[in-house]
Design an enzyme around this catalytic site. Structure first.
Site, PDB file in Angstrom:
ATOM      1  NE  ARG A 294      -2.788  -0.108   3.365  1.00  0.00           N
ATOM      2  CZ  ARG A 294      -3.923  -0.539   3.536  1.00  0.00           C
ATOM      3  NH1 ARG A 294      -4.923   0.309   2.774  1.00  0.00           N
ATOM      4  NH2 ARG A 294      -4.098  -1.526   4.041  1.00  0.00           N
ATOM      5  CB  CYS A 362     -28.798  -2.771  -9.036  1.00  0.00           C
ATOM      6  SG  CYS A 362     -30.486  -2.899  -8.354  1.00  0.00           S
TER       7      CYS A 362
END
Length: 432
Positions: A294, A362
């Site tokens: 990271r 959705c």
């Protein structure tokens, strides 16, 4: 002004990355769009490499934790920067092999490697297989025997350190799916067994205490625990552990609330403890590995979106909907991870609005951030989400059968595609 130093604002008031106008990038490549800055990637690699060389006298290796963002071009960059690799699957290992990455500098992790993956690691002559459990040790010995080979391994150890981070990303304590526990004697028994096996060469020990950690003390304590365990192995079994992998987990700045410590400070404090235990216990200094991911890729990346609908719900909130979402960045849905949002077309203006950034899936939980400050935003504007170089593309999915965005690399005022945008045909490619 921004969480990453490779970002700025040009004379148009637009956000730039690596000197390139993000509005131009969005127009050229479309959105959603991942953008990575090669110069910052390389600078971060060199920062770690110079630090480990200085603190351990050149007896160390920085392995890029490729789960944060893996593709051929990333591996080519890591190879050219003299980095090692931390891989966790056959897919990552195959990608490394496809660009000719030197396998002696690869560490293969995983808590449930298959026989196929272990065989692949042996076939590729991977430098270090990080063994997670006793069943894997036995299988690896059998597979190495069948090949007439010897497997170089490290043991993943749980040092029992609470890194005070999110429960989902804390991996050094005893209640973890990863590794051998010290407290129960499990780790010591595993070492005894490994050194008795004909087709196993125990090179070293590995630990990883978590992710996105800002406090140096847990790293120092983990190093002390591991070095004391190395001393016990020497004293009670007469076996010298020659390598110690201290993992990664160094925190980065996602928002102004984050205050990461300079990497040199981590390395210096931990190396002081390692050397102190060596002196106290009369140990040879082990070869040290670390696995930043990271902290290399995260700050170097941003994601660009186009704003669609905007819904003002009086006295409740304002939703800004973008053309991506949890499919290309699931971290908010998973961890409530906070990000810095910028209207790329009004980057020089003050953040006068507080919004919820919603994706197009959705799914009611498809959000990228809530209560997020941002400049005044209108339909058609380009929004940049900062520090998305890690765990965004790599964790992306085709939920709702939405194609994954491309990845563009910028360097020296130019841009190039390093991962193509998926097409609708890609979505159905494997359907029967």
């Amino acid at each position: 002004m921004f969480v990453s130093k490779n970002l700025s604002v040009n004379e148009k008031g637009h956000l730039t990355i690596g000197g390139l106008d993000t509005a131009d990038l969005a127009q050229k490549y479309g959105t959603p769009l991942y953008v990575m800055d090669e110069d910052l990637l390389r600078e971060n690699c060199r920062s770690f490499k110079q630090s480990i060389d200085r603190c351990y006298g050149g007896k160390g290796l920085v392995c890029y934790a490729s789960k944060v963002f893996c593709c051929k071009e990333m591996y080519r960059i890591m190879m050219s920067e003299d980095m090692g690799l931390d891989v966790v699957s056959a897919g990552e290992l195959y990608t490394a092999a496809s660009v000719g990455f030197p396998m002696e500098k690869v560490c293969f992790h995983g808590n449930n490697k298959t026989d196929e993956e272990l065989s692949m690691a042996l076939e590729q002559n991977v430098g270090r297989i990080v063994v997670d459990n006793i069943f894997e040790l036995e299988r690896l010995n059998r597979l190495a025997c069948e090949r007439g080979a010897k497997a170089n391994i490290m043991f993943r150890i749980k040092p029992g350190i609470d890194a005070h981070t999110h429960d989902f990303v804390r991996t050094g304590q005893i209640d973890s799916k990863f590794g051998f526990a010290l407290e129960t004697g499990e780790a010591f028994e595993a070492v005894k067994k490994a050194i008795s096996l004909e087709h196993i060469e125990l090179l070293g020990l590995h630990c990883h205490i978590g992710s996105q950690i800002f406090d140096i003390d847990p790293f120092v304590l983990a190093a002390e625990v591991m070095m004391n365990f190395i001393a016990r192995i020497r004293d009670e079994l007469g076996y010298e552990i020659k390598e110690l992998d201290l993992g990664g987990g160094f925190g980065i700045k996602y928002t102004d609330a984050d205050s990461p410590v300079p990497y040199d400070s981590y390395m210096e404090k931990v190396s002081e403890k390692v050397k102190a235990v060596c002196a106290e216990k009369n140990l040879n200094l082990p070869f040290i590995l670390i696995e930043p991911g990271r902290s290399i890729a995260g700050p170097a990346g941003i994601t660009l979106y186009t704003v669609g609908g905007i819904k003002h719900i009086p006295n409740i909130r304002t939703y800004i909907s973008v053309d991506g979402g949890m499919g290309d960045n699931p971290r908010y849905a998973l961890y409530k991870s906070k990000y810095d949002f910028v209207n790329a077309l009004r980057a020089s203006e003050p953040k006068s609005e507080t919004v919820t950034v919603a994706g197009k899936c959705c799914e009611s939980g498809d959000l990228l951030g809530e209560g997020a400050p941002i400049q005044q935003t209108e339909e058609g504007d380009i929004i940049a989400v900062l520090a998305t170089g890690a765990y965004n593309y790599s964790m992306s999915s085709n939920y709702n059968r939405i194609p994954k965005p491309p990845v563009v690399m910028v360097k020296d005022g130019t841009s190039r595609v390093i991962v193509k945008r998926e097409t609708l045909e890609d979505i159905v490619r494997n359907d029967i």
